[in-house]
Design a protein around this motif. Structure first.
Motif, PDB file in Angstrom:
ATOM      1  N   PRO A   1       0.807  -1.213   0.000  1.00 31.61           N
ATOM      2  CA  PRO A   1       0.000   0.000   0.000  1.00 31.61           C
ATOM      3  C   PRO A   1       0.847   1.273   0.000  1.00 31.61           C
ATOM      4  N   MET A   2       2.140   1.129   0.114  1.00 30.33           N
ATOM      5  CA  MET A   2       3.013   2.288   0.176  1.00 30.33           C
ATOM      6  C   MET A   2       3.734   2.539  -1.147  1.00 30.33           C
ATOM      7  N   THR A   3       3.269   1.965  -2.241  1.00 30.92           N
ATOM      8  CA  THR A   3       3.871   2.212  -3.547  1.00 30.92           C
ATOM      9  C   THR A   3       2.795   2.616  -4.545  1.00 30.92           C
ATOM     10  N   ILE A   4       3.248   3.246  -5.626  1.00 29.03           N
ATOM     11  CA  ILE A   4       2.374   3.565  -6.738  1.00 29.03           C
ATOM     12  C   ILE A   4       3.005   2.985  -7.998  1.00 29.03           C
ATOM     13  N   LEU A   5       2.233   2.923  -9.080  1.00 33.00           N
ATOM     14  CA  LEU A   5       2.666   2.231 -10.292  1.00 33.00           C
ATOM     15  C   LEU A   5       2.634   3.171 -11.490  1.00 33.00           C
ATOM     16  N   HIS A   6       3.578   2.943 -12.425  1.00 33.18           N
ATOM     17  CA  HIS A   6       3.604   3.696 -13.684  1.00 33.18           C
ATOM     18  C   HIS A   6       4.055   2.747 -14.782  1.00 33.18           C
ATOM     19  N   LEU A   7       3.338   2.746 -15.887  1.00 29.89           N
ATOM     20  CA  LEU A   7       3.688   1.919 -17.032  1.00 29.89           C
ATOM     21  C   LEU A   7       4.485   2.781 -18.010  1.00 29.89           C
ATOM     22  N   ALA A   8       5.689   2.322 -18.346  1.00 35.45           N
ATOM     23  CA  ALA A   8       6.596   3.093 -19.204  1.00 35.45           C
ATOM     24  C   ALA A   8       6.981   2.290 -20.435  1.00 35.45           C
ATOM     25  N   LEU A   9       7.245   2.995 -21.514  1.00 31.47           N
ATOM     26  CA  LEU A   9       7.859   2.334 -22.655  1.00 31.47           C
ATOM     27  C   LEU A   9       9.277   1.951 -22.248  1.00 31.47           C
ATOM     28  N   ALA A  10       9.730   0.773 -22.640  1.00 30.49           N
ATOM     29  CA  ALA A  10      11.074   0.314 -22.265  1.00 30.49           C
ATOM     30  C   ALA A  10      12.136   1.295 -22.759  1.00 30.49           C
ATOM     31  N   THR A  11      11.942   1.873 -23.939  1.00 34.55           N
ATOM     32  CA  THR A  11      12.927   2.831 -24.464  1.00 34.55           C
ATOM     33  C   THR A  11      12.990   4.091 -23.605  1.00 34.55           C
ATOM     34  N   ASP A  12      11.838   4.552 -23.090  1.00 30.84           N
ATOM     35  CA  ASP A  12      11.824   5.727 -22.206  1.00 30.84           C
ATOM     36  C   ASP A  12      12.522   5.421 -20.887  1.00 30.84           C
ATOM     37  N   TRP A  13      12.315   4.220 -20.360  1.00 29.51           N
ATOM     38  CA  TRP A  13      12.951   3.839 -19.107  1.00 29.51           C
ATOM     39  C   TRP A  13      14.468   3.725 -19.296  1.00 29.51           C
ATOM     40  N   GLU A  14      14.900   3.162 -20.423  1.00 29.11           N
ATOM     41  CA  GLU A  14      16.334   3.063 -20.711  1.00 29.11           C
ATOM     42  C   GLU A  14      16.962   4.454 -20.808  1.00 29.11           C
ATOM     43  N   ALA A  15      16.273   5.393 -21.444  1.00 31.73           N
ATOM     44  CA  ALA A  15      16.776   6.766 -21.540  1.00 31.73           C
ATOM     45  C   ALA A  15      16.891   7.404 -20.158  1.00 31.73           C
TER      46      ALA A  15
ATOM     47  N   ASP B   1      -3.004   1.278  -7.710  1.00 34.29           N
ATOM     48  CA  ASP B   1      -2.961  -0.170  -7.507  1.00 34.29           C
ATOM     49  C   ASP B   1      -3.098  -0.884  -8.850  1.00 34.29           C
ATOM     50  N   HIS B   2      -3.062  -2.210  -8.818  1.00 34.52           N
ATOM     51  CA  HIS B   2      -3.123  -3.001 -10.050  1.00 34.52           C
ATOM     52  C   HIS B   2      -4.504  -2.952 -10.711  1.00 34.52           C
ATOM     53  N   THR B   3      -5.551  -2.723  -9.947  1.00 31.25           N
ATOM     54  CA  THR B   3      -6.887  -2.595 -10.528  1.00 31.25           C
ATOM     55  C   THR B   3      -6.945  -1.355 -11.417  1.00 31.25           C
ATOM     56  N   GLN B   4      -6.451  -0.232 -10.909  1.00 29.07           N
ATOM     57  CA  GLN B   4      -6.401   0.985 -11.722  1.00 29.07           C
ATOM     58  C   GLN B   4      -5.512   0.767 -12.946  1.00 29.07           C
ATOM     59  N   LEU B   5      -4.390   0.098 -12.741  1.00 30.74           N
ATOM     60  CA  LEU B   5      -3.460  -0.152 -13.843  1.00 30.74           C
ATOM     61  C   LEU B   5      -4.145  -0.927 -14.968  1.00 30.74           C
TER      62      LEU B   5
ATOM     63  N   VAL C   1       7.525  -1.492 -19.478  1.00 32.97           N
ATOM     64  CA  VAL C   1       8.145  -1.764 -18.178  1.00 32.97           C
ATOM     65  C   VAL C   1       7.208  -1.209 -17.107  1.00 32.97           C
ATOM     66  N   LEU C   2       6.921  -2.013 -16.092  1.00 31.89           N
ATOM     67  CA  LEU C   2       6.113  -1.548 -14.962  1.00 31.89           C
ATOM     68  C   LEU C   2       7.053  -1.017 -13.884  1.00 31.89           C
ATOM     69  N   LEU C   3       6.905   0.266 -13.574  1.00 33.55           N
ATOM     70  CA  LEU C   3       7.701   0.896 -12.516  1.00 33.55           C
ATOM     71  C   LEU C   3       6.896   0.881 -11.222  1.00 33.55           C
ATOM     72  N   THR C   4       7.474   0.315 -10.180  1.00 35.22           N
ATOM     73  CA  THR C   4       6.883   0.363  -8.846  1.00 35.22           C
ATOM     74  C   THR C   4       7.647   1.442  -8.101  1.00 35.22           C
ATOM     75  N   ILE C   5       6.923   2.439  -7.618  1.00 31.43           N
ATOM     76  CA  ILE C   5       7.530   3.672  -7.108  1.00 31.43           C
ATOM     77  C   ILE C   5       7.214   3.871  -5.631  1.00 31.43           C
TER      78      ILE C   5
ATOM     79  N   PHE D   1      -6.410   9.333  -9.007  1.00 26.88           N
ATOM     80  CA  PHE D   1      -5.113   8.793  -9.403  1.00 26.88           C
ATOM     81  C   PHE D   1      -3.983   9.584  -8.747  1.00 26.88           C
ATOM     82  N   PRO D   2      -2.849   8.920  -8.474  1.00 24.28           N
ATOM     83  CA  PRO D   2      -1.672   9.660  -8.010  1.00 24.28           C
ATOM     84  C   PRO D   2      -0.977  10.326  -9.197  1.00 24.28           C
ATOM     85  N   HIS D   3      -0.663  11.601  -9.050  1.00 21.66           N
ATOM     86  CA  HIS D   3       0.080  12.346 -10.060  1.00 21.66           C
ATOM     87  C   HIS D   3       1.376  12.837  -9.425  1.00 21.66           C
ATOM     88  N   ILE D   4       2.479  12.635 -10.123  1.00 23.93           N
ATOM     89  CA  ILE D   4       3.801  13.008  -9.607  1.00 23.93           C
ATOM     90  C   ILE D   4       4.194  14.336 -10.247  1.00 23.93           C
TER      91      ILE D   4
END
Length: 156
Positions: free
Chosen positions: A51-65, A92-96, A112-116, A135-138
């Motif tokens: 419950p203390m993390t949030i999730l972000h789905l990223a393109l693998a190329t963006d994560w590598e950069a 959470d995974h339901t929102q994802l 790539v799924l980022l757990t933050i 939703f959480p916004h960073i």
């Protein structure tokens, strides 16, 4: 009578009788019969995400950069932090799953799924105008040290 004498009458020394000749009755000790363990001993909830993390789905190329740049600055598909004003995330995974269904189901690139860990980040829980979900916004670039894990996320 001074303050020390008044306190002695209310709380006589151990083994002494009070002014009425009665032994003092100890005050009841209040304690929780089931105290929570310290935070570092707690286990994540069974069957759900931490419950203390949030999730972000990223393109693998963006994560590598981001690995090269030292921080992640992509808000969502094709939009930067500067363009959007914040980085989209899920609570959470339901929102994802809903986000994947609405926006990512036709993406042909590796994801790539980022757990933050949001501690120390400017994260605001907000409800978009076209949604009923919050939703959480960073509101800052995502430092790499805040990413607890980055795992390949195949669609389908």
């Amino acid at each position: 009578m001074d303050l020390a004498q008044a306190q002695a009458l209310r709380n006589p020394a151990p083994g002494r009788l009070d002014t009425a000749g009665h032994a003092p009755v100890p005050a009841p000790r209040l304690r929780n019969p089931h105290p929570l363990p310290p935070p570092h001993h707690r286990r994540p909830r069974r069957g759900g995400p931490d419950p203390m993390t949030i999730l972000h789905l990223a393109l693998a190329t963006d994560w590598e950069a981001a690995q090269t740049a030292g921080e992640y600055r992509v808000s969502t598909l094709g939009r930067t932090l500067e363009q959007e004003g914040f980085i989209h995330a899920c609570a959470d995974h339901t929102q994802l799953q809903g986000v994947i269904h609405r926006f990512y189901r036709d993406v042909g690139q590796a994801l790539v799924l980022l757990t933050i860990d949001p501690a120390g980040l400017d994260v605001r829980m907000e409800t978009p105008a076209d949604s009923t979900e919050t939703f959480p916004h960073i509101y800052q670039p995502l430092p790499l040290h805040a990413v607890v894990s980055a795992t390949a996320f195949p669609l389908g």
